[in-house]
Enzyme design. Structure first.
Site, PDB file in Angstrom:
ATOM      1  CG  HIS A   1      31.778  61.702  77.478  1.00 24.83           C
ATOM      2  ND1 HIS A   1      32.871  61.214  76.803  1.00 24.83           N
ATOM      3  CD2 HIS A   1      31.686  63.018  77.138  1.00 24.83           C
ATOM      4  CE1 HIS A   1      33.415  62.200  76.082  1.00 24.83           C
ATOM      5  NE2 HIS A   1      32.717  63.301  76.264  1.00 24.83           N
TER       6      HIS A   1
ATOM      7  CG  HIS B   1      28.943  65.843  74.369  1.00 22.43           C
ATOM      8  ND1 HIS B   1      29.598  65.929  73.168  1.00 22.43           N
ATOM      9  CD2 HIS B   1      29.922  65.737  75.310  1.00 22.43           C
ATOM     10  CE1 HIS B   1      30.909  65.876  73.361  1.00 22.43           C
ATOM     11  NE2 HIS B   1      31.130  65.757  74.665  1.00 22.43           N
ATOM     12  CD  GLU B   2      29.407  66.201  78.996  1.00 21.98           C
ATOM     13  OE1 GLU B   2      30.108  65.195  79.232  1.00 21.98           O
ATOM     14  OE2 GLU B   2      29.864  67.247  78.467  1.00 21.98           O
TER      15      GLU B   2
ATOM     16  CD  GLU C   1      34.657  64.658  72.617  1.00 19.55           C
ATOM     17  OE1 GLU C   1      34.815  64.277  73.812  1.00 19.55           O
ATOM     18  OE2 GLU C   1      34.048  65.709  72.324  1.00 19.55           O
TER      19      GLU C   1
END
Lengths: 500, 500
Positions: free
Chosen positions: B270, B266-267, B296
């Site tokens: 980003h 997830h990170e 997101e």
């Protein structure tokens, strides 16, 4: 001790500068520890901008006006005067150095550090020489802008140690040299210090080193909520402008175990100064930066006088044994030998307590020649080697262990080195003063945690709490009632290396 | 694409703000990773000062003048317009919010985070309630200062997603809800997603986790010279205002292995956005911050659509087996179950792809009530629990897993949550557009490093390179030719959880 309203206004105005300096320090720390490598140019830009902002705030009409009003106040306390002195110094410097000059210099040293690292890695001075030439040129220009009484190098010394002059350093080194040479001669007959340690090249499991270093910091009763230890190529101490945030690093390279340990203790000594500064100096201009000589007197006190002494090494012995292998049967005497071998070497940071100063003298002489244009950049490597031959009787085999070994010139820090010697010498003055005041010997205190706490408390009350309120000489007189002197150090060295 | 001279002058003037934001980001990262714990108040002071400085530069006559001249230019490119839009937005906001307000808010949220952590640790909402009341009061004041068309919450949404309104979010959630409820009903009959995974509570050696996470980043061909991974209590991604310095964290707590892995992916999503932004946007106002929904959509694309899919899990299987113990015989199907169990739970960040949005709806409804003064702080815990009962059929056993679970309110980030849902829904739009453009399925690409590189390249060319040039809706139309829509997501969910 800070009551004056105008001084308080000045502190309030300073807070923006404080915040910028806080982040500048964080940026430096991060650069050496965790920053991704490709980010160096970006960080350089950000640091240069912050530098320019700090300068422009110091020189803003509003800030100068606040300062002027405060400086006309009377009946100020020492702390209030210290605050004024620090601000005045900055305003003076920044008034003399145009913003474009400061920014140009900042940008240059950012590039220079990259070039230096590369040159050192490839052992090729030529990769660093052109940019070093630019640094020297800008440094000479800087001395003209700052002004000086006798010679350009004075202006540089003053940047790192207020009011220190070339003449003083020259006399100081002649004094030290005339003691050192016969002493070294005498020590060379002592088996303890010159036979070499069997442990000097004994490999150890580096994964155990961090734990060992934390164990050492625990012996020194460090506060882990305020101080952290990391690993970097070059050990350093960085303070975020507050007693609540200090960071030190050590390095885990090489095969000599004494290196990471003394680095940790040395940097702890710096951090302790920052962490024991009076609460009321928080966020004021009299906190950072400290006199470099005073700061070094702290790191070297812990490193040499405490850390290399038998009582402290005795506290480490059980942990050292846990390294296993050949360390399993280590005795305190073996450690003492390892930590105190006196032998001319190429690398300053690895030098013993005696030859260390010869390394500094060489740098002092070379820097002075550079600034006086008495040597060309392309002759530097040769000059360096001939000085090592003259002072230490050995000749560097390559440039990485010769002229390329120190980071300082790539940082534009010409005039910095002498404070390493003055600070080291001063550390012995503190030793004897502590012994007088506490009516006991450092060696009795350094062998137990409670004794170490007593030393810390003395340092706090006599030195640390004052932050940067007093200049080098003033603090020494305040604490000892005497001027800076070299006799204590000679006495300490003699008692440790000759009459022991 | 940035040619205009006046725009270039504006970028030059912005560089100081850029540098301050760079250090502010570094300060946030450090706070969560390495900063000594006692330093939090000091860091708070420094951050507040930096915030005030940024505001005062935006509002300085000089900067506003430079902006005005630039904004009168004609025939600007999209990138130039994007730069103007970002600066205008900031000037507008800062003009409306007095500096004292900004500083008060900054200081409050610094204290609030400390209070929140304590309250959460002690499971005692009362420790956080008074300061949350202050935050809500200031937030309401903020909506008045910023202004809004229909209701106060509009002003807050707009802070995180330009032009997003309460009505739009309401309609959006009604749409999602009417799809979700029957779908959840249907999924509950499917053994694969609801029988639970035997691995969900299987302990593993956490010391091996960092290596596993790095292995995953390697599968994603991350550039270790620009991106680093650390460990923190709450996983996050921080960017230093440059494509050359991105930092992500993951957490190594809990017994469910899927958590640290999905956090890392997830990170990474980003960070990739930040790292693939066009070179010409470096140091400009159109780099950061991005639309939160767009951001997101990237993290959730990688986490859900790539990371929780069988092909990608297949790439991990050999490394997972190396964890030993019960993981030795893990099959891809076991992992798939572990990563895709659908089950109502208390914790948002642990929720599956379906129930996740119910968590967000609850927060949206509560926040709106808070801002409209329809609920009192001391009724909040009860309200929270009743909403969980209503939406998810379960009632939190304590406040740490209830009203105290999210950091957002303590950061003053009311109005932030809805972008988690809009972004997640949007990620499916990208999936189908990529499949259309590359004429292959994501599942064919996600099972090999080369395929993953193709996905990255598409994201770079269509989304990432534009940084924050386009607002949410404009970028979506630019790439897909259509408006924001929820059909893609419904199709994706149906095909994954129903028709598979």
């Amino acid at each position: 001790m800070i009551h004056n309203k105008e001084i308080k206004k000045l502190i309030e105005a300073y807070k923006t500068i404080w915040a910028l300096s806080h982040f500048s320090a964080l940026g430096s720390w991060d650069l050496e520890t965790y920053m991704p490598s490709d980010a160096s140019a970006v960080r350089g830009e950000a640091m240069a901008k912050i530098g320019t902002m700090i300068q422009s705030i110091y020189l803003s009409k509003e800030f100068i006006n606040t300062f002027k009003i405060a400086s006309e106040e009377e009946d100020l306390t020492d702390y209030e005067k210290g605050i004024l002195r620090n601000v005045r110094r900055k305003i003076d410097d920044f008034t003399k150095l145009p913003p474009e000059f400061v920014e140009k210099f900042e940008r240059l040293i950012n590039q220079a550090q990259v070039a230096w690292r590369k040159a050192r890695e490839k052992d090729e001075f030529g990769l660093f020489a052109p940019i070093l030439q630019e640094i020297v040129d800008l440094t000479i220009q800087k001395t003209d802008l700052l002004g000086y009484e006798n010679e350009p190098y004075d202006a540089l010394l003053d940047q790192f140690e207020e009011s220190l002059t070339t003449n003083t350093v020259k006399e100081f080194f002649e004094d030290i040299k005339s003691f050192l040479l016969p002493t070294l001669e005498e020590v060379s007959n002592d088996d303890v210090f010159t036979s070499g340690s069997k442990l000097a090249n004994t490999k150890y499991d580096k994964s155990k080193l961090k734990k060992l270093c934390i164990y050492i910091l625990d012996l020194l009763s460090y506060d882990s909520n305020r101080l952290r230890l990391d690993v970097s190529t070059h050990p350093f101490s960085e303070n975020m402008g507050s007693k609540y945030d200090a960071r030190i690093t050590t390095r885990f390279e090489g095969s000599n175990l004494s290196r990471p340990i003394t680095s940790t203790i040395h940097e702890f000594g710096h951090a302790l100064y920052d962490m024991q500064t009076a609460e009321e100096l928080e966020y004021t201009p009299a906190r950072n930066p400290h006199s470099l000589g005073l700061h070094e007197s702290q790191s070297r006190f812990w490193e040499n006088i405490v850390g290399r002494g038998k009582p402290f090494l005795g506290l480490l012995i059980d942990e050292i044994k846990k390294l296993g292998g050949e360390y399993k049967d280590t005795e305190v005497d073996d450690l003492y030998k390892l930590f105190n071998t006196v032998k001319p070497g190429f690398i300053r940071v690895e030098a013993d307590e005696l030859t260390y100063h010869l390394h500094i003298m060489i740098r002092f002489e070379i820097e002075r020649m550079l600034v006086n244009k008495e040597v060309k950049i392309n002759e530097l490597s040769e000059l360096w080697n001939s000085k090592y031959k003259e002072y230490l009787g050995i000749e560097p085999r390559n440039q990485a262990e010769g002229v390329l070994q120190d980071i300082h010139w790539s940082m534009g820090a010409i005039g910095y080195f002498p404070t390493y010697s003055t600070g080291t010498i001063l550390s012995a003055t503190w030793k004897y003063k502590i012994e007088e005041d506490l009516r006991t010997n450092i060696s009795d205190l350094a062998g137990e945690k409670e004794g170490i706490k007593k030393i810390k408390l003395w340092l706090k009350n006599n030195i640390h709490k004052h932050g940067n309120v007093y200049v080098f000489n003033d603090l020494i007189s305040k604490v000892t009632g005497k001027s800076f002197e070299t006799e204590s150090w000679k006495k300490y060295i003699t008692s440790k290396f000759i009459s022991s």
